[in-house]
Each structure stands twice: as C-alpha cells, then as structure tokens.
Design a protein around this motif. Structure first.
Motif, PDB file in Angstrom:
ATOM      1  N   LYS A  21     -47.624  13.590 157.100  1.00 13.58           N
ATOM      2  CA  LYS A  21     -47.684  12.169 157.448  1.00 13.58           C
ATOM      3  C   LYS A  21     -49.067  11.641 157.088  1.00 13.58           C
ATOM      4  N   ASN A  22     -49.092  10.418 156.538  1.00 13.71           N
ATOM      5  CA  ASN A  22     -50.348   9.812 156.141  1.00 13.71           C
ATOM      6  C   ASN A  22     -50.218   8.307 156.303  1.00 13.71           C
ATOM      7  N   GLU A  23     -51.161   7.680 156.972  1.00 11.08           N
ATOM      8  CA  GLU A  23     -51.071   6.232 157.207  1.00 11.08           C
ATOM      9  C   GLU A  23     -51.251   5.429 155.919  1.00 11.08           C
ATOM     10  N   LEU A  24     -51.797   6.030 154.863  1.00 15.10           N
ATOM     11  CA  LEU A  24     -51.988   5.325 153.597  1.00 15.10           C
ATOM     12  C   LEU A  24     -50.760   5.391 152.690  1.00 15.10           C
ATOM     13  N   ALA A  25     -49.792   6.214 153.032  1.00 16.70           N
ATOM     14  CA  ALA A  25     -48.597   6.355 152.193  1.00 16.70           C
ATOM     15  C   ALA A  25     -47.790   5.064 152.224  1.00 16.70           C
ATOM     16  N   LYS A  26     -47.347   4.654 151.044  1.00 13.62           N
ATOM     17  CA  LYS A  26     -46.514   3.458 150.943  1.00 13.62           C
ATOM     18  C   LYS A  26     -45.577   3.623 149.755  1.00 13.62           C
ATOM     19  N   PRO A  27     -44.463   2.925 149.755  1.00 13.93           N
ATOM     20  CA  PRO A  27     -43.547   3.030 148.622  1.00 13.93           C
ATOM     21  C   PRO A  27     -44.220   2.520 147.350  1.00 13.93           C
ATOM     22  N   PRO A  28     -43.863   3.091 146.186  1.00 14.85           N
ATOM     23  CA  PRO A  28     -44.457   2.592 144.940  1.00 14.85           C
ATOM     24  C   PRO A  28     -44.047   1.143 144.708  1.00 14.85           C
ATOM     25  N   GLU A  29     -44.948   0.380 144.110  1.00 12.41           N
ATOM     26  CA  GLU A  29     -44.676  -1.030 143.857  1.00 12.41           C
ATOM     27  C   GLU A  29     -43.652  -1.232 142.752  1.00 12.41           C
ATOM     28  N   VAL A  30     -43.630  -0.326 141.795  1.00 12.79           N
ATOM     29  CA  VAL A  30     -42.632  -0.376 140.727  1.00 12.79           C
ATOM     30  C   VAL A  30     -41.999   1.003 140.575  1.00 12.79           C
ATOM     31  N   LYS A  31     -40.738   1.021 140.201  1.00 11.33           N
ATOM     32  CA  LYS A  31     -40.034   2.287 140.017  1.00 11.33           C
ATOM     33  C   LYS A  31     -40.562   2.979 138.769  1.00 11.33           C
ATOM     34  N   ARG A  32     -40.877   4.235 138.892  1.00 13.57           N
ATOM     35  CA  ARG A  32     -41.378   5.009 137.755  1.00 13.57           C
ATOM     36  C   ARG A  32     -40.211   5.448 136.884  1.00 13.57           C
ATOM     37  N   GLU A  33     -40.373   5.268 135.573  1.00 10.04           N
ATOM     38  CA  GLU A  33     -39.289   5.600 134.655  1.00 10.04           C
ATOM     39  C   GLU A  33     -39.307   7.052 134.231  1.00 10.04           C
ATOM     40  N   ASN A  34     -40.473   7.591 133.942  1.00  8.25           N
ATOM     41  CA  ASN A  34     -40.584   8.975 133.476  1.00  8.25           C
ATOM     42  C   ASN A  34     -41.182   9.799 134.613  1.00  8.25           C
ATOM     43  N   LEU A  35     -40.305  10.343 135.431  1.00  8.28           N
ATOM     44  CA  LEU A  35     -40.723  11.009 136.653  1.00  8.28           C
ATOM     45  C   LEU A  35     -40.242  12.454 136.665  1.00  8.28           C
ATOM     46  N   LEU A  36     -41.174  13.364 136.814  1.00  5.29           N
ATOM     47  CA  LEU A  36     -40.863  14.785 136.961  1.00  5.29           C
ATOM     48  C   LEU A  36     -41.209  15.158 138.394  1.00  5.29           C
ATOM     49  N   THR A  37     -40.204  15.486 139.200  1.00  6.46           N
ATOM     50  CA  THR A  37     -40.424  15.781 140.613  1.00  6.46           C
ATOM     51  C   THR A  37     -40.470  17.283 140.846  1.00  6.46           C
ATOM     52  N   LEU A  38     -41.537  17.721 141.520  1.00  2.00           N
ATOM     53  CA  LEU A  38     -41.694  19.119 141.903  1.00  2.00           C
ATOM     54  C   LEU A  38     -41.755  19.178 143.426  1.00  2.00           C
ATOM     55  N   TYR A  56     -42.141  28.184 147.462  1.00  2.00           N
ATOM     56  CA  TYR A  56     -41.387  28.086 146.214  1.00  2.00           C
ATOM     57  C   TYR A  56     -41.401  26.651 145.730  1.00  2.00           C
ATOM     58  N   VAL A  57     -41.248  26.502 144.420  1.00  2.00           N
ATOM     59  CA  VAL A  57     -40.995  25.178 143.855  1.00  2.00           C
ATOM     60  C   VAL A  57     -39.486  25.101 143.699  1.00  2.00           C
ATOM     61  N   PHE A  58     -38.879  24.139 144.384  1.00  2.00           N
ATOM     62  CA  PHE A  58     -37.431  23.939 144.297  1.00  2.00           C
ATOM     63  C   PHE A  58     -37.213  23.026 143.097  1.00  2.00           C
ATOM     64  N   PHE A  59     -36.761  23.616 142.002  1.00  2.00           N
ATOM     65  CA  PHE A  59     -36.774  22.950 140.704  1.00  2.00           C
ATOM     66  C   PHE A  59     -35.478  23.201 139.954  1.00  2.00           C
ATOM     67  N   ASN A  60     -34.779  22.140 139.624  1.00  2.00           N
ATOM     68  CA  ASN A  60     -33.514  22.245 138.880  1.00  2.00           C
ATOM     69  C   ASN A  60     -32.533  23.211 139.548  1.00  2.00           C
ATOM     70  N   GLY A  61     -32.450  23.150 140.866  1.00  2.00           N
ATOM     71  CA  GLY A  61     -31.506  23.981 141.599  1.00  2.00           C
ATOM     72  C   GLY A  61     -31.938  25.420 141.796  1.00  2.00           C
ATOM     73  N   GLU A  62     -33.160  25.744 141.423  1.00  2.00           N
ATOM     74  CA  GLU A  62     -33.670  27.112 141.566  1.00  2.00           C
ATOM     75  C   GLU A  62     -34.862  27.147 142.507  1.00  2.00           C
ATOM     76  N   GLU A  63     -35.139  28.312 143.046  1.00  2.00           N
ATOM     77  CA  GLU A  63     -36.329  28.559 143.851  1.00  2.00           C
ATOM     78  C   GLU A  63     -37.284  29.348 142.975  1.00  2.00           C
TER      79      GLU A  63
END
Length: 131
Positions: A21-38, A56-63
């Motif tokens: 939790k972080n009080e500075l966290a906020k939703p992005p102002e614009v949706k990112r198009e090229n997003l790689l989530t780890l 583990y990095v939960f990535f593409n259905g794998e651990e």
C-alpha cells in the motif's frame, strides 16, 4: 529510465501477489499500449500463508524462478523488435508482492535492462492507501 508507482487495473493481476500500500499510488492517466506485466510473488495457501519461501515471476501461466527470467525477457524483447515496436515505448509493469524484498525487484529491473534485453521504461504497482 522512467519509473512510476501506480495503482493498475486488475486485468493483469495475479491473486498470488499481494501489493504493498502506498498513498502516492494512483491509476495511470492514460492507458498504456505496449505493456509487459511481470507479477512477482509467492505461492500461498488458502489462508494466505506462503507455501514456500521462493519468490516466482508468474508469467504467461508459468511460475518462473527469478534467476530464470533473463531468457524469458530476451524472448519478449525480441518479440517487440519483431513487431517493430521500439523498446523505449514498452512499459514493464512490475507487480511485486509486499513481502518480496526490494533487492529482488531491483534484480528483475536489472535483468530487463541487460544489453541483450534493453527495456527502459518501468512502472511499479501498489494499492492506493486511503487515509
């Protein structure tokens, strides 16, 4: 490189990752198009307790153990190059469990920045802390 702490949509969420939790966290102002989530976190039982101490990095259905991520990141980098997407336009979104040591997150970022990978833009996810 560029980094921001933000409160992301749950579309890329993995329920095994309990965000800090972080009080500075906020939703992005614009949706990112090229997003790689780890998503980096722990296997947990139904009560939320860690099943083992390895992250583990939960990535593409794998651990994927963190030390095995460089090969996966090279593949992702090559994919973006193949589809003619400049790597400086790709945001690597890291959703790290609150229990993951910051050093491990830094290690993952360094892997993303390696000469044979070359991602440059990062965003760290957190849950907005409401006071």
């Amino acid at each position: 490189f560029f980094m921001v702490i933000t409160n992301f949509e749950q579309t890329q969420a993995d329920e095994r990752v309990k965000l800090p939790k972080n009080e500075l966290a906020k939703p992005p102002e614009v949706k990112r198009e090229n997003l790689l989530t780890l998503n980096i976190g722990y296997n947990r039982d139904k009560s939320g307790a860690k099943v083992d101490e390895n992250a583990y990095v939960f990535f593409n259905g794998e651990e994927v153990p963190v030390p095995k991520m460089p090969a996966r990141l090279r593949n992702e980098s090559q994919f973006y190059k193949t589809i003619d997407t400049p790597l400086d336009e790709v945001t690597v979104q890291i959703r790290a469990d609150a229990d993951v040591p910051i050093g491990m997150v830094q290690e993952l970022i360094q892997m993303c920045q390696a000469d044979d990978v070359q991602f440059q833009r990062f965003a760290l996810a957190a849950t907005q802390e409401v006071k």
